[in-house]
Write a protein that holds these residues in place. Structure first.
Motif, PDB file in Angstrom:
ATOM      1  N   SER A 129      82.908  85.162  30.268  1.00  0.00           N
ATOM      2  CA  SER A 129      82.329  83.962  30.860  1.00  0.00           C
ATOM      3  C   SER A 129      81.530  84.302  32.109  1.00  0.00           C
ATOM      4  O   SER A 129      81.866  85.229  32.857  1.00  0.00           O
ATOM      5  CB  SER A 129      83.430  82.959  31.221  1.00  0.00           C
ATOM      6  OG  SER A 129      84.085  82.500  30.068  1.00  0.00           O
ATOM      7  N   ALA A 130      80.492  83.531  32.332  1.00  0.00           N
ATOM      8  CA  ALA A 130      79.622  83.773  33.485  1.00  0.00           C
ATOM      9  C   ALA A 130      80.402  83.660  34.792  1.00  0.00           C
ATOM     10  O   ALA A 130      81.131  82.686  35.007  1.00  0.00           O
ATOM     11  CB  ALA A 130      78.471  82.768  33.479  1.00  0.00           C
ATOM     12  N   TYR A 131      80.262  84.664  35.626  1.00  0.00           N
ATOM     13  CA  TYR A 131      80.833  84.716  36.970  1.00  0.00           C
ATOM     14  C   TYR A 131      82.355  84.583  37.009  1.00  0.00           C
ATOM     15  O   TYR A 131      82.921  84.199  38.026  1.00  0.00           O
ATOM     16  CB  TYR A 131      80.181  83.671  37.873  1.00  0.00           C
ATOM     17  CG  TYR A 131      78.700  83.922  38.068  1.00  0.00           C
ATOM     18  CD1 TYR A 131      78.261  85.011  38.809  1.00  0.00           C
ATOM     19  CD2 TYR A 131      77.744  83.106  37.478  1.00  0.00           C
ATOM     20  CE1 TYR A 131      76.902  85.273  38.971  1.00  0.00           C
ATOM     21  CE2 TYR A 131      76.391  83.349  37.637  1.00  0.00           C
ATOM     22  CZ  TYR A 131      75.972  84.434  38.384  1.00  0.00           C
ATOM     23  OH  TYR A 131      74.629  84.692  38.533  1.00  0.00           O
ATOM     24  N   VAL A 132      83.038  84.945  35.913  1.00  0.00           N
ATOM     25  CA  VAL A 132      84.500  84.924  35.947  1.00  0.00           C
ATOM     26  C   VAL A 132      85.027  86.090  36.785  1.00  0.00           C
ATOM     27  O   VAL A 132      86.052  85.963  37.464  1.00  0.00           O
ATOM     28  CB  VAL A 132      85.094  84.959  34.519  1.00  0.00           C
ATOM     29  CG1 VAL A 132      84.799  86.266  33.812  1.00  0.00           C
ATOM     30  CG2 VAL A 132      86.596  84.679  34.548  1.00  0.00           C
ATOM     31  N   PHE A 133      84.326  87.222  36.764  1.00  0.00           N
ATOM     32  CA  PHE A 133      84.709  88.379  37.565  1.00  0.00           C
ATOM     33  C   PHE A 133      83.708  88.582  38.702  1.00  0.00           C
ATOM     34  O   PHE A 133      82.519  88.341  38.544  1.00  0.00           O
ATOM     35  CB  PHE A 133      84.758  89.655  36.716  1.00  0.00           C
ATOM     36  CG  PHE A 133      85.816  89.648  35.652  1.00  0.00           C
ATOM     37  CD1 PHE A 133      87.160  89.663  35.988  1.00  0.00           C
ATOM     38  CD2 PHE A 133      85.474  89.608  34.304  1.00  0.00           C
ATOM     39  CE1 PHE A 133      88.144  89.647  35.015  1.00  0.00           C
ATOM     40  CE2 PHE A 133      86.446  89.603  33.320  1.00  0.00           C
ATOM     41  CZ  PHE A 133      87.789  89.617  33.681  1.00  0.00           C
ATOM     42  N   ARG A 134      84.218  89.076  39.814  1.00  0.00           N
ATOM     43  CA  ARG A 134      83.346  89.366  40.956  1.00  0.00           C
ATOM     44  C   ARG A 134      82.622  90.692  40.773  1.00  0.00           C
ATOM     45  O   ARG A 134      81.463  90.838  41.149  1.00  0.00           O
ATOM     46  CB  ARG A 134      84.176  89.390  42.244  1.00  0.00           C
ATOM     47  CG  ARG A 134      84.795  88.055  42.610  1.00  0.00           C
ATOM     48  CD  ARG A 134      85.564  88.129  43.918  1.00  0.00           C
ATOM     49  NE  ARG A 134      86.757  88.962  43.814  1.00  0.00           N
ATOM     50  CZ  ARG A 134      87.944  88.532  43.379  1.00  0.00           C
ATOM     51  NH1 ARG A 134      88.082  87.271  42.988  1.00  0.00           N
ATOM     52  NH2 ARG A 134      88.984  89.334  43.314  1.00  0.00           N
ATOM     53  N   ASP A 135      83.337  91.673  40.220  1.00  0.00           N
ATOM     54  CA  ASP A 135      82.770  93.007  40.047  1.00  0.00           C
ATOM     55  C   ASP A 135      83.675  93.787  39.101  1.00  0.00           C
ATOM     56  O   ASP A 135      84.659  93.249  38.563  1.00  0.00           O
ATOM     57  CB  ASP A 135      82.633  93.730  41.397  1.00  0.00           C
ATOM     58  CG  ASP A 135      83.906  93.718  42.228  1.00  0.00           C
ATOM     59  OD1 ASP A 135      85.023  93.714  41.634  1.00  0.00           O
ATOM     60  OD2 ASP A 135      83.822  93.713  43.469  1.00  0.00           O
TER      61      ASP A 135
END
Length: 335
Positions: A115-121
């Motif tokens: 999903s979009a922007y679920v993880f920061r990095d």
């Protein structure tokens, strides 16, 4: 691209040969009693997931004196990217590299990882995968699919390419953007404000070249490896998805291995995680430096990421089902 299209024509032949050789469901038994495992992927031979991923796994297994070897099949030789996981579930392919969105067709909650922007990095991605919060997801995935996730590799951040710059959600208005044909990626398109067009991975170059679509989104090494810079004018560094790839093994294959062989295979895949990430990040830097020096494509580095992020998170809060959103929130809470 001609090589990729040629290879796309032979999956049925390759799979038939694999099945006849006895490699399905526990690998191929060679004359000396060793087991040969088939490892498929859809990327080119020089993509980091191939040369710094699958090839390294094969090398480590070969050096282990475990009675196993790994045959690698890049370039979708064993089938299109949308088809190979079904072959892993049936035991016709032993190992595969797949994004969580593709796997979500068989177990929907895992799609949250794309999903979009679920993880920061990438660090956040690995922290979640190694946490107790992901344990139930992996166990339920194994039960639902009859396959096992050995580890997760970093795929690189996904960025937009198009015939014009994309700095904000408004810039996507009127553009036909290729997204993978999966519920997760199509939901990402809606969350980001894009008009999605589903095109098979192997056909994206032709769709861009013919103007069937105006743009697409992928990590930098994939953009380079598939020559998309030849048919696109701008790459916009949106980092809208921290790409993850699951290394999955057929349950039938896994159960056929001895405990020592299971440990050897698990270790080979997990030890490759760090090497693969380093290779991806080095490739990203080398590629973007070369693009800039050669003027191959205009790099747009002033994307309004925070607006994209907040819009995506608001969309998911309103549109994800309860089970998926609970996992989405669990990921967000991992440090």
């Amino acid at each position: 691209m001609s090589k990729t299209r040629f290879l796309a024509l032979i999956p049925a032949v390759a799979l038939a040969a694999t099945a006849c050789s006895g490699s399905g469901g526990g690998g191929e038994d060679t004359a000396d009693g060793d087991i040969t495992l088939s490892f498929s992927n859809s990327y080119t031979e020089d993509h980091p997931h191939t040369r710094c991923g699958i090839d390294l796994v094969a090398e480590r297994v070969a050096e282990s004196d475990s009675g196993m070897s790994v045959d690698t099949f890049p370039n979708s030789q064993l089938g299109a990217n949308t088809e190979t996981f079904a072959s892993v579930m049936s035991g016709d392919i032993d190992l595969d590299v797949q994004g969580s969105s593709a796997l979500s067709a068989s177990y929907s909650p895992i799609g949250v990882m794309d999903s979009a922007y679920v993880f920061r990095d990438a660090d956040h991605l690995f922290s979640f995968f190694d946490s107790e919060a992901s344990a139930d997801m992996k166990a339920e995935f194994e039960e639902a699919t009859g396959t096992k996730i050995l580890d997760v590799w970093y795929f690189g951040d996904r960025h937009f390419t198009a015939t014009e710059p994309i700095r904000s959600p408004e810039d996507l208005d009127g553009l036909r953007m290729r997204f993978p044909d999966s519920p997760t990626h199509l939901a990402n398109a809606a969350a980001l404000g894009a008009d999605p067009t589903a095109v098979a991975f192997e056909e994206v170059y032709l769709a861009l070249q013919q103007g069937t679509v105006d743009g697409q989104e992928n990590p930098i090494p994939t953009i380079e490896g598939m020559n998309f810079v030849e048919v696109q004018s701008h790459v916009s560094l949106s980092s809208h998805s921290v790409g993850s790839q699951m290394i999955v093994v057929s349950g039938e294959t896994w159960d056929s291995l001895s405990a020592d062989q299971q440990e050897t295979l698990q270790q080979a895949v997990s030890e490759t995680r760090a090497d693969n990430r380093a290779c991806i990040e080095e490739a990203e830097q080398e590629i973007t430096d070369r693009w800039e020096s050669e003027g191959a494509i205009e790099i747009v580095d002033d994307v309004d990421v925070e607006t994209f992020r907040s819009q995506a998170q608001e969309y998911f809060a309103e549109n994800m089902d309860a089970e998926q959103y609970a996992l989405y929130e669990a990921v967000q809470e991992i440090e």
